[in-house]
Design an enzyme around this catalytic site. Sequence first.
Site, PDB file in Angstrom:
ATOM      1  N   SER A 145       0.881  -1.337   0.082  1.00 57.49           N
ATOM      2  CA  SER A 145       0.126   0.012   0.049  1.00 57.49           C
ATOM      3  C   SER A 145       1.033   1.158   0.109  1.00 57.49           C
ATOM      4  O   SER A 145       1.811   1.257   0.665  1.00 57.49           O
ATOM      5  CB  SER A 145      -0.826  -0.051   1.147  1.00 57.49           C
ATOM      6  OG  SER A 145      -1.523   1.309   1.275  1.00 57.49           O
ATOM      7  N   TYR A 158      -1.685   0.161  10.851  1.00 52.55           N
ATOM      8  CA  TYR A 158      -2.098  -0.480   9.492  1.00 52.55           C
ATOM      9  C   TYR A 158      -0.918  -0.265   8.727  1.00 52.55           C
ATOM     10  O   TYR A 158      -0.294  -1.081   7.979  1.00 52.55           O
ATOM     11  CB  TYR A 158      -3.436   0.261   8.696  1.00 52.55           C
ATOM     12  CG  TYR A 158      -3.352  -0.124   7.264  1.00 52.55           C
ATOM     13  CD1 TYR A 158      -3.688  -1.541   7.268  1.00 52.55           C
ATOM     14  CD2 TYR A 158      -3.550   0.692   6.486  1.00 52.55           C
ATOM     15  CE1 TYR A 158      -3.961  -1.974   5.740  1.00 52.55           C
ATOM     16  CE2 TYR A 158      -3.415   0.518   4.760  1.00 52.55           C
ATOM     17  CZ  TYR A 158      -4.040  -1.086   4.677  1.00 52.55           C
ATOM     18  OH  TYR A 158      -4.135  -1.147   3.291  1.00 52.55           O
TER      19      TYR A 158
HETATM   20  P1  NDP Z   1     -11.428  -5.777   0.404  1.00 48.62           P
HETATM   21  O1  NDP Z   1     -12.100  -5.910   1.804  1.00 48.62           O
HETATM   22  O2  NDP Z   1     -12.434  -5.831  -0.703  1.00 48.62           O
HETATM   23  O3  NDP Z   1     -10.877  -7.504   0.233  1.00 48.62           O
HETATM   24  C1  NDP Z   1     -10.005  -8.113   1.248  1.00 48.62           C
HETATM   25  C2  NDP Z   1      -9.704  -9.384   0.889  1.00 48.62           C
HETATM   26  O4  NDP Z   1      -8.968 -10.299   1.699  1.00 48.62           O
HETATM   27  C3  NDP Z   1     -11.067 -10.279   0.966  1.00 48.62           C
HETATM   28  O5  NDP Z   1     -11.119 -11.175  -0.014  1.00 48.62           O
HETATM   29  C4  NDP Z   1     -10.908 -10.855   2.349  1.00 48.62           C
HETATM   30  O6  NDP Z   1     -11.785 -12.214   2.263  1.00 48.62           O
HETATM   31  C5  NDP Z   1      -9.591 -11.270   2.384  1.00 48.62           C
HETATM   32  N1  NDP Z   1      -9.057 -11.394   3.702  1.00 48.62           N
HETATM   33  C6  NDP Z   1      -9.170 -10.494   4.878  1.00 48.62           C
HETATM   34  N2  NDP Z   1      -8.739 -11.329   5.764  1.00 48.62           N
HETATM   35  C7  NDP Z   1      -8.381 -12.446   5.683  1.00 48.62           C
HETATM   36  C8  NDP Z   1      -7.901 -13.580   6.380  1.00 48.62           C
HETATM   37  N3  NDP Z   1      -7.590 -13.440   7.651  1.00 48.62           N
HETATM   38  N4  NDP Z   1      -7.733 -14.718   5.638  1.00 48.62           N
HETATM   39  C9  NDP Z   1      -7.981 -14.778   4.169  1.00 48.62           C
HETATM   40  N5  NDP Z   1      -8.392 -13.706   3.533  1.00 48.62           N
HETATM   41  C10 NDP Z   1      -8.867 -12.520   4.164  1.00 48.62           C
HETATM   42  O7  NDP Z   1     -10.322  -5.069   0.323  1.00 48.62           O
HETATM   43  P2  NDP Z   1      -9.162  -4.813  -0.944  1.00 48.62           P
HETATM   44  O8  NDP Z   1      -9.397  -5.527  -2.043  1.00 48.62           O
HETATM   45  O9  NDP Z   1      -9.172  -3.288  -1.073  1.00 48.62           O
HETATM   46  O10 NDP Z   1      -7.717  -5.215  -0.077  1.00 48.62           O
HETATM   47  C11 NDP Z   1      -6.970  -5.937  -0.717  1.00 48.62           C
HETATM   48  C12 NDP Z   1      -5.616  -5.718  -0.404  1.00 48.62           C
HETATM   49  O11 NDP Z   1      -5.312  -4.317  -0.757  1.00 48.62           O
HETATM   50  C13 NDP Z   1      -5.286  -5.799   1.323  1.00 48.62           C
HETATM   51  O12 NDP Z   1      -4.265  -6.308   1.393  1.00 48.62           O
HETATM   52  C14 NDP Z   1      -5.210  -4.153   1.244  1.00 48.62           C
HETATM   53  O13 NDP Z   1      -4.459  -3.862   2.394  1.00 48.62           O
HETATM   54  C15 NDP Z   1      -4.554  -3.697   0.167  1.00 48.62           C
HETATM   55  N6  NDP Z   1      -4.861  -2.404  -0.215  1.00 48.62           N
HETATM   56  C16 NDP Z   1      -5.955  -1.688  -0.590  1.00 48.62           C
HETATM   57  C17 NDP Z   1      -6.201  -0.323  -0.708  1.00 48.62           C
HETATM   58  C18 NDP Z   1      -7.590   0.203  -0.970  1.00 48.62           C
HETATM   59  O14 NDP Z   1      -7.711   1.528  -1.101  1.00 48.62           O
HETATM   60  N7  NDP Z   1      -8.777  -0.506  -1.029  1.00 48.62           N
HETATM   61  C19 NDP Z   1      -5.109   0.373  -1.288  1.00 48.62           C
HETATM   62  C20 NDP Z   1      -3.788  -0.309  -1.039  1.00 48.62           C
HETATM   63  C21 NDP Z   1      -3.572  -1.465  -0.680  1.00 48.62           C
HETATM   64  P3  NDP Z   1     -12.609 -12.676   3.372  1.00 48.62           P
HETATM   65  O15 NDP Z   1     -13.190 -11.796   4.379  1.00 48.62           O
HETATM   66  O16 NDP Z   1     -13.646 -13.623   2.660  1.00 48.62           O
HETATM   67  O17 NDP Z   1     -11.523 -13.758   4.252  1.00 48.62           O
HETATM   68  C1  8X3 Z   2      -5.284   1.448   1.694  1.00 58.08           C
HETATM   69  C2  8X3 Z   2      -4.989   2.885   1.271  1.00 58.08           C
HETATM   70  O1  8X3 Z   2      -5.025   5.370   1.883  1.00 58.08           O
HETATM   71  O2  8X3 Z   2      -6.747   4.050   2.403  1.00 58.08           O
HETATM   72  O3  8X3 Z   2      -3.961   0.675   1.849  1.00 58.08           O
HETATM   73  O4  8X3 Z   2      -5.210   3.699   3.761  1.00 58.08           O
HETATM   74  S1  8X3 Z   2      -5.483   3.946   2.151  1.00 58.08           S
END
Ligand code: NDP
Ligand code: 8X3
Length: 259
Positions: A145, A158
């Site tokens: 991120s 985070y």
């Molecule tokens: P979502 O919440 O849409 O997706 C998160 C995914 O992670 C889900 O499929 C969830 O599945 C899975 N997950 C969470 N905890 C667990 C666990 N303990 N075991 C297995 N699977 C797990 O969020 P995003 O798609 O945005 O997030 C995906 C990645 O991208 C994360 O690492 C996040 O930090 C990163 N990210 C996101 C950003 C954003 O702005 N959205 C920006 C930068 C990075 P389930 O609940 O079914 O287990």
């Molecule tokens: C997620 C991006 O800016 O929402 O990693 O924290 S932010």
Amino acid sequence: MTARIAGQLAIVTGASSGIGEAIARRLGSEGTNLVLWARRGERLACLAEEIADQSGVSVDTGVVDVRDREAVQGEAARLMSELGTPDILVNNAGLAAGMAPVHDADVDDWDRMIDTNVKGLLHVTRAFLPAMVERDSGQVVNIGSITGRQVYPGSTVYAASKYAVQAITEGTNLDLLGTGVRVSGVHPGLVETEFSLVRFKGDEDRAGAVYKGIEPLTGADVADVVSYVLNAPPRINVADVVVFAKAQGSVHHILRDEG
Ligand code: NDP
Ligand code: 8X3
């Protein structure tokens, strides 16, 4: 043109939603066979059926909590005995929990973030990497991120977890120099997914406000970047990519249309 990764086997964690789901769809459309992991099995089953129907690739699913080291090892062993060593691992599962300052935060939120984003990513990596090293080929993409580069108020733990992802990505790459295994970090800014809904524990108004007045990235935008990274020829490692929506310049600079 056929994608370089067509016919390969990719495991994507956190594939039940957001960025992971989009990566699964993208890789499936490029002819990559898939293994999808998350905790919500029903969502995975629907997605798997859809991708298999549309793309004709094989899609296996695993209900796995990446925090559970034994479950990760067990499921990884099962799938490698049935399908062989994956060519690609996308470590995407992750979350933010809460936005309270350190002196006021719920310590259980810290456990969820560190156990998932850091230890979970390590458990999954440790389960698959030895076989990739043994075979002398493979690609790991860690979804970090921008918050692994810049901290903003309320993001301390985070951000710490994502700084750790950055260190793990760099360090694993160093460990693997001289092998045929590549490790890449993809670091998005704001992406509209279920991320904020999870962070704010279902508060839709608070979650919606995060993306108000800008056109954020979509999961598919991040999946495009991941596809680029994975399709690079074996002599290239795209080690590190930061990707922002045009309206975002840093975690502190987001141009919102207030109209
Ligand atoms: P979502 O919440 O849409 O997706 C998160 C995914 O992670 C889900 O499929 C969830 O599945 C899975 N997950 C969470 N905890 C667990 C666990 N303990 N075991 C297995 N699977 C797990 O969020 P995003 O798609 O945005 O997030 C995906 C990645 O991208 C994360 O690492 C996040 O930090 C990163 N990210 C996101 C950003 C954003 O702005 N959205 C920006 C930068 C990075 P389930 O609940 O079914 O287990
Ligand atoms: C997620 C991006 O800016 O929402 O990693 O924290 S932010």
